[in-house]
Design a protein around this motif. Sequence first.
Motif, PDB file in Angstrom:
ATOM      1  N   PRO A  69      -1.140  40.387  64.507  1.00  0.00           N
ATOM      2  CA  PRO A  69      -2.175  40.093  63.893  1.00  0.00           C
ATOM      3  C   PRO A  69      -2.063  38.693  62.985  1.00  0.00           C
ATOM      4  N   THR A  70      -3.176  38.005  62.950  1.00  0.00           N
ATOM      5  CA  THR A  70      -3.211  36.657  62.222  1.00  0.00           C
ATOM      6  C   THR A  70      -3.146  37.045  60.631  1.00  0.00           C
ATOM      7  N   PRO A  71      -2.797  36.191  59.664  1.00  0.00           N
ATOM      8  CA  PRO A  71      -2.987  36.305  58.429  1.00  0.00           C
ATOM      9  C   PRO A  71      -4.430  36.546  57.946  1.00  0.00           C
ATOM     10  N   VAL A  72      -5.462  36.074  58.640  1.00  0.00           N
ATOM     11  CA  VAL A  72      -6.826  36.436  58.131  1.00  0.00           C
ATOM     12  C   VAL A  72      -6.979  38.063  58.593  1.00  0.00           C
ATOM     13  N   GLN A  73      -6.500  38.436  60.024  1.00  0.00           N
ATOM     14  CA  GLN A  73      -6.908  39.683  60.192  1.00  0.00           C
ATOM     15  C   GLN A  73      -6.084  40.730  58.960  1.00  0.00           C
TER      16      GLN A  73
END
Length: 147
Positions: free
Chosen positions: A12-16
């Motif tokens: 997962p991305t940091p935003v997710q």
Amino acid sequence: MPQPATPPTAAPTPVQLMDQLARAAAAYYRNFAAMAAEHGLTLMQGKTLSLLREPRPMRTLADLLACDASNVTGIVDRLEARGLVRREVAPADRRIKNVLLTEEGEETVRRIRADMLSGLTGLDRLSDEDRHAFQALLTRVFPEPTA
């Protein structure tokens, strides 16, 4: 015939992660607000009580609650009127007022935490290893402030 390897799932991305954390925090505080209300407290009154594991100056409470010191004064006034906290002069600096839980305040916090835990059964389902890992990750993402 051998099965094809399953492609690795993208991390997962940091935003997710931030979005998931926001959803988890919102769910936590909805539950916390409901439990505090069952004890006749507002969300901010409940949060204030939960921050008083040790005596804290009013200014520190304002910083931890991310609100103006005048708001903390009103919150503490109402908690004090209910017998849940008391103020006492700081021994090192008589200009500073520390806020402390009374016995009734400690009992209220204990009951709210017990109510919260009964609603957060996912934490009970974690193994000891998972709890250590979860705590370590939270500490890495949200380190305790130093002084």
